[in-house]
Write a protein that holds these residues in place. Structure first.
Motif, PDB file in Angstrom:
ATOM      1  N   PRO A   1       0.807  -1.228   0.000  1.00  0.00           N
ATOM      2  CA  PRO A   1       0.000   0.000   0.000  1.00  0.00           C
ATOM      3  C   PRO A   1       0.841   1.279   0.000  1.00  0.00           C
ATOM      4  O   PRO A   1       0.475   2.255  -0.659  1.00  0.00           O
ATOM      5  CB  PRO A   1      -0.836  -0.107   1.275  1.00  0.00           C
ATOM      6  CG  PRO A   1      -0.948  -1.572   1.517  1.00  0.00           C
ATOM      7  CD  PRO A   1       0.364  -2.155   1.044  1.00  0.00           C
TER       8      PRO A   1
ATOM      9  N   LEU B   1      -5.112  -1.930  -2.971  1.00  0.00           N
ATOM     10  CA  LEU B   1      -5.358  -0.592  -2.436  1.00  0.00           C
ATOM     11  C   LEU B   1      -6.345  -0.717  -1.275  1.00  0.00           C
ATOM     12  O   LEU B   1      -7.410  -1.314  -1.426  1.00  0.00           O
ATOM     13  CB  LEU B   1      -5.933   0.312  -3.529  1.00  0.00           C
ATOM     14  CG  LEU B   1      -5.995   1.795  -3.237  1.00  0.00           C
ATOM     15  CD1 LEU B   1      -4.594   2.379  -3.081  1.00  0.00           C
ATOM     16  CD2 LEU B   1      -6.728   2.512  -4.362  1.00  0.00           C
ATOM     17  N   PRO B   2      -5.992  -0.181  -0.104  1.00  0.00           N
ATOM     18  CA  PRO B   2      -6.900  -0.304   1.045  1.00  0.00           C
ATOM     19  C   PRO B   2      -8.270   0.324   0.762  1.00  0.00           C
ATOM     20  O   PRO B   2      -8.362   1.366   0.103  1.00  0.00           O
ATOM     21  CB  PRO B   2      -6.169   0.449   2.156  1.00  0.00           C
ATOM     22  CG  PRO B   2      -4.731   0.434   1.748  1.00  0.00           C
ATOM     23  CD  PRO B   2      -4.743   0.486   0.241  1.00  0.00           C
TER      24      PRO B   2
END
Length: 109
Positions: free
Chosen positions: A56, A78-79
């Motif tokens: 990330p 991607l968080p």
């Protein structure tokens, strides 16, 4: 690449291929140790930025780059809170006109 049966791994050996389309296929291979996010070709950089093996913190840098932002935004690693922040940012720039506003004269039928 959109076909469900298309192999997702096993393409790392193609990363040095002279054809950028072939390198782009290899760049998205999740088994690739270091995705080539600085390749001379934009399509390879974009594909490398989608590679789920990227951490990330690397994605944050890639989101800021014009050659890699689209790929990084599509990266499945991607968080979720960051995805929502990106969507909020995009949607705020494309707000609809307030209710009751007349359309411009040339758009009336």
């Amino acid at each position: 690449m959109d076909l469900p049966a298309f192999p997702r791994t096993g393409r790392a050996h193609l990363i040095d291929h002279p054809d950028p389309e072939v390198r782009a296929l290899a760049a998205a291979d999740p088994a690739l140790a270091v995705p080539p996010v600085r390749d001379p070709d934009d399509s390879v950089c974009r594909a490398a930025a989608t590679n789920p093996s990227l951490p990330p913190e690397a994605l944050e840098d890639l989101l800021a780059g014009p050659r890699t932002a689209e790929g990084a935004a599509a990266n499945p690693s991607l968080p979720v809170p960051r995805m929502h922040a990106l969507l909020d940012h995009c949607l705020n720039g494309t707000a609809a006109p307030p209710a009751g506003t007349e359309p411009p004269e040339h758009s009336r039928t």
